[in-house]
Design an enzyme around this catalytic site. Structure first.
Site, PDB file in Angstrom:
ATOM      1  N   ARG A 102      -6.621 -29.513 -20.011  1.00  0.00           N
ATOM      2  CA  ARG A 102      -6.549 -28.308 -19.178  1.00  0.00           C
ATOM      3  C   ARG A 102      -5.331 -27.250 -19.957  1.00  0.00           C
ATOM      4  NH1 ARG A 102      -5.101 -28.746 -14.429  1.00  0.00           N
ATOM      5  NH2 ARG A 102      -5.158 -30.747 -14.123  1.00  0.00           N
ATOM      6  N   TYR A 122       0.567 -29.849  -8.491  1.00  0.00           N
ATOM      7  CA  TYR A 122       1.092 -31.013  -8.402  1.00  0.00           C
ATOM      8  C   TYR A 122       1.637 -31.669  -9.499  1.00  0.00           C
ATOM      9  CZ  TYR A 122      -0.907 -33.265  -4.005  1.00  0.00           C
ATOM     10  OH  TYR A 122      -1.006 -33.618  -2.588  1.00  0.00           O
ATOM     11  N   ASN A 169      -0.464 -30.163 -14.777  1.00  0.00           N
ATOM     12  CA  ASN A 169       0.313 -31.242 -13.785  1.00  0.00           C
ATOM     13  C   ASN A 169       0.830 -32.412 -14.654  1.00  0.00           C
ATOM     14  OD1 ASN A 169      -2.949 -30.603 -12.793  1.00  0.00           O
ATOM     15  ND2 ASN A 169      -1.417 -30.034 -11.276  1.00  0.00           N
ATOM     16  N   CYS A 220      -4.920 -28.473 -10.689  1.00  0.00           N
ATOM     17  CA  CYS A 220      -4.556 -26.934 -10.928  1.00  0.00           C
ATOM     18  C   CYS A 220      -4.002 -26.712 -12.214  1.00  0.00           C
ATOM     19  CB  CYS A 220      -3.427 -26.524  -9.880  1.00  0.00           C
ATOM     20  SG  CYS A 220      -3.644 -26.783  -8.068  1.00  0.00           S
TER      21      CYS A 220
END
Length: 329
Positions: free
Chosen positions: A228, A82, A175, A2
């Site tokens: 990311r 997460y 994360n 995510c």
């Protein structure tokens, strides 16, 4: 997995957006939880009754509604992501504390607080206990990104027995590792920029760019949380600022398209596909929730109207899970 981003439009609209990346099919839909919605904690059976209506994305299992992100009627927005390997949870409940399972924290908070300041004052009372979440039947290692109508953005993490709250000046969260690690990692990418680099001489030879984009060389392209985070931070920082909410939502989807994971690209050790099941965007000014599923890129929209706030029962909003095309002839 995510990725989440917090953006601001020129006319002062605050938008919290996220991808939901997971290898287990969650069948999530936009959902409304009414005022005075209640749930019993799986830790000690305590009933918690909310104050505010909430719009978000969630699921319903045998009458139990859960959300993974949402905005309440006072403009507090939250998303859970997460944090494997770093999330600390107690084994047993604690007398005199607010004992919650990790997956219950977002519902407890978003239904009861109007601002981050209010939430922060009670955060020390929260005691997270290692209890499994419904449907997936695992103890979810989570941390949370939170924003409100003041424009404040923070990250809450269970790194020790006491929850820690960190000001998120970058406005990005992914994360593991923890948020402070990601902040420090940005120091490795000072050379990445939107502007083209000029030609460089090697002796008498002048090397020129093959095409545009030399400034972005070195921008990481993988799907690990650090990659990311850097990619989302770069695009968020340099994308042309949106004039209004409509442009802001469009910007959020453009930014998150750089980290959105198609099926088959990230495969777990046990051969399961980790992919972006949906993208959700919350405007904590207009109290609107925007949603796209993996299967359908058309953006669905639900707004918290006075009529919806009068509802006394939870409500699921079914979205079309097949691609929708606009016919032009």
């Amino acid at each position: 997995m995510c990725t989440s981003i917090f953006t601001v439009t020129k006319d002062g609209k605050y938008l919290l957006s996220r991808t939901m990346d997971f290898s287990f099919e969650l069948d999530t839909q936009p959902v409304y939880l009414p005022r005075e919605h209640s749930f019993e904690s799986v830790v000690d059976g305590t009933e918690y009754v909310g104050k505010y209506g909430v719009l978000g994305a969630g699921t319903e299992i045998e009458g139990l509604y859960t959300v993974a992100d949402g905005v309440n009627e006072k403009g507090l927005s939250m998303a859970e992501l997460y944090l494997p390997g770093e999330a600390y949870y107690a084994e047993d409940s604690k007398e005199g504390a607010i004992n919650l399972a990790p997956h219950e924290f977002i519902t407890w908070a978003i239904e009861r607080f109007a601002t981050i300041d209010e939430l922060e004052k009670e955060l020390h009372q929260v005691h997270l206990v290692a209890k499994s979440a419904p449907l997936i039947n695992i103890i979810t290692p989570l941390h949370w990104i939170v924003t409100d109508r003041t424009g404040r953005c923070v990250v809450i993490e269970p790194l020790t027995e006491n929850l820690t709250i960190t000001e998120n000046s970058v406005g990005v969260m992914t994360n593991t590792p923890n948020i402070q690690w990601h902040f420090s990692n940005l120091h490795n990418y000072l050379h990445v920029r939107p502007k083209q680099y000029p030609p460089v001489k090697f002796g008498e030879y002048e090397a020129r760019a093959f095409s545009q984009g030399t400034g972005t060389m070195g921008l990481p392209g993988g799907y690990t949380p650090p990659e990311r985070f850097v990619r989302a931070a770069f695009f968020k920082e340099h994308i042309k600022q949106a004039e209004n909410e409509t442009e802001g939502v469009s910007n959020a989807y453009h930014i998150l398209s750089t980290v959105r994971i198609p099926k088959g690209i990230v495969v777990t050790a046990d051969d399961r596909e980790d992919f972006s099941q949906y993208v959700g965007t919350m405007c904590n000014t207009s109290l609107t929730y925007y949603y796209t599923s993996y299967e359908n890129y058309q953006i669905a929209k639900v707004q918290m109207t006075d009529e919806l706030l009068q509802s006394t029962e939870p409500r699921m909003f079914k979205v079309q899970k097949e691609e929708a095309f606009k016919e032009l002839n």
